[in-house]
Design a protein around this motif. Structure first.
Motif, short mmCIF file in Angstrom:
data_model
loop_
_atom_site.label_atom_id
_atom_site.label_comp_id
_atom_site.label_asym_id
_atom_site.label_seq_id
_atom_site.Cartn_x
_atom_site.Cartn_y
_atom_site.Cartn_z
N VAL A 106 0.83 -1.22 0.00
CA VAL A 106 0.00 0.00 0.00
C VAL A 106 0.86 1.26 0.00
CG1 VAL A 106 -1.81 1.25 1.22
CG2 VAL A 106 -1.83 -1.25 1.21
N LEU A 107 1.91 1.28 0.82
CA LEU A 107 2.77 2.45 0.89
C LEU A 107 3.94 2.39 -0.08
CD1 LEU A 107 2.95 2.89 4.79
CD2 LEU A 107 1.29 3.86 3.18
N HIS A 108 4.07 1.24 -0.79
CA HIS A 108 5.14 1.03 -1.78
C HIS A 108 6.54 1.23 -1.16
CE1 HIS A 108 1.85 0.91 -4.58
NE2 HIS A 108 1.49 2.14 -4.25
N MET A 109 6.68 0.77 0.06
CA MET A 109 7.96 0.84 0.74
C MET A 109 8.89 -0.25 0.23
SD MET A 109 8.44 0.82 4.92
CE MET A 109 7.41 2.26 5.18
N LYS A 110 10.16 0.05 0.12
CA LYS A 110 11.13 -0.97 -0.30
C LYS A 110 11.21 -2.07 0.75
CE LYS A 110 14.03 2.17 -3.00
NZ LYS A 110 15.35 2.81 -3.10
N LYS A 111 11.56 -3.28 0.27
CA LYS A 111 11.57 -4.45 1.14
C LYS A 111 12.45 -4.23 2.37
CE LYS A 111 12.67 -9.38 1.28
NZ LYS A 111 13.17 -10.55 0.53
N GLU A 112 13.65 -3.64 2.18
CA GLU A 112 14.57 -3.45 3.30
C GLU A 112 13.99 -2.50 4.34
OE1 GLU A 112 15.33 -3.07 0.08
OE2 GLU A 112 16.46 -4.94 -0.21
N GLU A 113 13.33 -1.43 3.86
CA GLU A 113 12.70 -0.48 4.79
C GLU A 113 11.56 -1.13 5.55
OE1 GLU A 113 11.99 3.70 3.36
OE2 GLU A 113 12.52 2.77 1.45
N ALA A 114 10.72 -1.88 4.81
CA ALA A 114 9.57 -2.54 5.43
C ALA A 114 10.04 -3.56 6.46
CB ALA A 114 8.71 -3.20 4.37
N GLN A 115 11.13 -4.25 6.16
CA GLN A 115 11.67 -5.25 7.08
C GLN A 115 12.17 -4.58 8.36
OE1 GLN A 115 14.89 -7.62 5.39
NE2 GLN A 115 13.92 -9.44 6.25
N LYS A 116 12.88 -3.46 8.21
CA LYS A 116 13.39 -2.72 9.37
C LYS A 116 12.23 -2.22 10.23
CE LYS A 116 16.52 1.13 10.46
NZ LYS A 116 15.65 2.16 11.02
N LEU A 117 11.22 -1.66 9.57
CA LEU A 117 10.04 -1.19 10.30
C LEU A 117 9.34 -2.33 11.01
CD1 LEU A 117 7.92 1.02 10.96
CD2 LEU A 117 6.80 0.43 8.79
N GLY A 118 9.20 -3.47 10.31
CA GLY A 118 8.54 -4.63 10.90
C GLY A 118 9.23 -5.11 12.16
N ILE A 119 10.55 -5.19 12.13
CA ILE A 119 11.31 -5.62 13.31
C ILE A 119 11.12 -4.64 14.45
CG2 ILE A 119 13.64 -5.94 14.23
CD1 ILE A 119 12.79 -8.31 12.61
N GLU A 120 11.15 -3.33 14.14
CA GLU A 120 10.96 -2.32 15.18
C GLU A 120 9.59 -2.44 15.84
OE1 GLU A 120 11.55 1.38 13.16
OE2 GLU A 120 13.74 1.16 13.06
N LEU A 121 8.57 -2.68 15.02
CA LEU A 121 7.22 -2.79 15.57
C LEU A 121 7.03 -4.08 16.36
CD1 LEU A 121 5.18 -1.33 12.60
CD2 LEU A 121 5.53 -0.29 14.85
N LEU A 122 7.66 -5.16 15.90
CA LEU A 122 7.58 -6.40 16.68
C LEU A 122 8.31 -6.26 18.01
CD1 LEU A 122 7.99 -9.02 13.82
CD2 LEU A 122 5.94 -8.58 15.18
N GLU A 123 9.39 -5.51 18.02
CA GLU A 123 10.05 -5.20 19.30
C GLU A 123 9.11 -4.41 20.20
OE1 GLU A 123 13.68 -3.19 18.42
OE2 GLU A 123 14.74 -5.01 17.80
N LYS A 124 8.39 -3.48 19.61
CA LYS A 124 7.47 -2.62 20.36
C LYS A 124 6.39 -3.44 21.08
CE LYS A 124 4.60 1.50 19.52
NZ LYS A 124 5.49 2.56 20.00
N VAL A 125 5.92 -4.50 20.41
CA VAL A 125 4.86 -5.33 21.02
C VAL A 125 5.44 -6.58 21.70
CG1 VAL A 125 3.13 -4.50 19.38
CG2 VAL A 125 4.37 -6.62 18.87
N GLY A 126 6.76 -6.62 21.84
CA GLY A 126 7.40 -7.69 22.60
C GLY A 126 7.51 -9.01 21.88
#
Length: 241
Positions: A106-126
């Motif tokens: 949806v946001l057309h984010m590059k895979k590497e950026e989306a992966q970095k964001l995903g890890i950060e958010l998973l850290e946020k929710v433990g």
């Protein structure tokens, strides 16, 4: 941030919402409580246009009236995240892939950026240690935390929660409510439909009581729980507390 005016909704002859008005300011946490069948979940679904409100209903997000054109609804759903009773995770994707899918598609984010964001958010929710797991390997509470991370991946201005703990075993409720409480402390604008009264007491700026398709009372948690003004709100709270 959110302004609802005269929100109505009928399913055939059944009037589920009968003219709901609600204002939610930026950074405010509003918790909606009330008996089953009072219209709470339908109201949330109307905000996100998963249901179409009746004629004369008006929904404004961040000062802009939302119309049912495709562009308006797509923009709305980028800005308004929603977490449902059931997790709706993609079973064939890992936890990290579930969180990445929105930013990539949806946001057309590059895979590497989306992966970095995903890890950060998973850290946020433990759940950073579960990034390579599949949904069937997780508990219900973990699945719901992944669902929250997935909703946050779109960087929404507003989060809607529709009874996010109702499908969980009692011992798993706390971990999900804990993540929601952290979001509230960070200033996320939130509307939460829940039966978890302790969350309403601790995290809400305002509590709304719904019954029979209307908001019958609203106020601070102290006002609602310690001195409800309507007879129906008193009856409902006496059953729960």
């Amino acid at each position: 941030m959110i302004l609802l005016e005269n929100i109505t909704k009928n399913f055939g002859k059944l009037k589920v919402l009968k003219g709901v008005d609600l204002r939610v300011d930026e950074g405010e946490v509003v918790v909606i409580i009330g008996p089953s069948g009072s219209g709470k979940s339908t109201l949330l679904r109307c905000i996100n246009f998963l249901e179409t409100a009746g004629k004369g209903s008006r929904i404004s997000i961040d000062g802009k009236i939302v119309h049912r054109q495709k562009n308006d609804i797509n923009m709305l759903r980028k800005n308004v995240g929603m977490v449902f009773q059931h997790f709706n995770l993609f079973p064939h994707m890992t936890v990290l892939q579930n969180v990445m899918v929105g930013p990539k598609q949806v946001l057309h984010m590059k895979k590497e950026e989306a992966q970095k964001l995903g890890i950060e958010l998973l850290e946020k929710v433990g759940l950073a240690d579960k990034h390579n797991a599949y949904p069937q390997m997780l508990s219900g509470g973990q699945k719901q935390r992944v669902a929250i991370a997935r909703a946050l991946s779109m960087n929404p201005q507003i989060m809607l929660f529709d009874e996010p703990t109702s499908a969980l075993d009692p011992e798993l409720v706390g971990e999900v409510i804990g993540v929601m409480a952290d979001l509230a402390k960070e200033g996320m604008t939130m509307i939460v439909v829940t039966h978890e009264m302790w969350f309403a007491k601790e995290a809400a700026d305002r509590v709304c009581v719904m019954d029979d398709g209307l908001i019958i009372e609203e106020g601070t948690p102290e006002q609602i729980f310690e001195d409800p003004q309507t007879e129906r709100a008193k009856q409902f709270l006496q059953m729960l507390l």
